[in-house]
Scaffold this motif. Sequence first.
Motif, short mmCIF file in Angstrom:
data_model
loop_
_atom_site.label_atom_id
_atom_site.label_comp_id
_atom_site.label_asym_id
_atom_site.label_seq_id
_atom_site.Cartn_x
_atom_site.Cartn_y
_atom_site.Cartn_z
N VAL A 70 0.87 -1.18 0.00
CA VAL A 70 0.00 0.00 0.00
C VAL A 70 0.90 1.23 0.00
N ILE A 104 -13.27 -2.35 -9.51
CA ILE A 104 -13.04 -2.26 -8.07
C ILE A 104 -14.28 -1.60 -7.46
N THR A 105 -14.52 -1.90 -6.23
CA THR A 105 -15.71 -1.35 -5.56
C THR A 105 -15.41 0.06 -5.05
N ALA A 142 -15.59 1.12 -2.14
CA ALA A 142 -14.86 1.06 -0.86
C ALA A 142 -13.35 0.97 -1.07
N THR A 143 -12.90 0.60 -2.26
CA THR A 143 -11.46 0.46 -2.50
C THR A 143 -10.88 1.60 -3.31
N TYR A 144 -11.68 2.60 -3.68
CA TYR A 144 -11.18 3.72 -4.48
C TYR A 144 -10.00 4.42 -3.79
N ASP A 145 -10.04 4.51 -2.46
CA ASP A 145 -8.97 5.20 -1.75
C ASP A 145 -7.65 4.42 -1.77
N PHE A 146 -7.71 3.15 -2.12
CA PHE A 146 -6.50 2.31 -2.05
C PHE A 146 -5.87 2.06 -3.40
#
Length: 183
Positions: free
Chosen positions: A138, A170-171, A173-177
């Motif tokens: 990450v 990607i969902t 919820a994973t946009y920030d990652f």
Amino acid sequence: ITLNAQLNGEEKRVETKIAVIDHSSLVLRSSVLSAPADGQSKMKIDVSVLDKNNSLVSNANGIVKLSVSDDMVGVLEKNVVEITAGQGTVDFIAGKKAGDVVITATSSSFDPGRMTLSLLPGAPKHLGLIADGEIMPVAADTVVKIEARLYDEFGNFVNTAVAGRIDFRITEATYDFGMLSSQ
């Protein structure tokens, strides 16, 4: 060759001819060189004795032993074939593992022969994802390669021509990652 034998004063004579065949070889052929790795497809293998001019040796008779290089790819219906008038046949039964298999024929009377058959994967049934590693770092600007592979119902990688589209998403919820890019 003439044999003379005598028993109780009575002489018997027997004559026989022995054919000498120079450079005779076992040749394996099939009209089908590939089949699906489905555990049931059959391919007929013709075993012939040919001379150095590739002509059939019609007076060749005997037993030929057969073997396969990988019995997970397929098996022979029988491991010996009787050669009569220079010819014999045996069935090859496909296994469930895709790949090439070499069939070898041997005999004490003839030079050995071999052929290669290909067992192909079936239609795609499963999608597998492969990443560079189990744990993805990450860190900013880290690129992780994810590969999609198609497998048939027996787990063989489908490496034959298959047209289709696979969408990666990607969902929220994973946009920030991370984000996806195609290359």
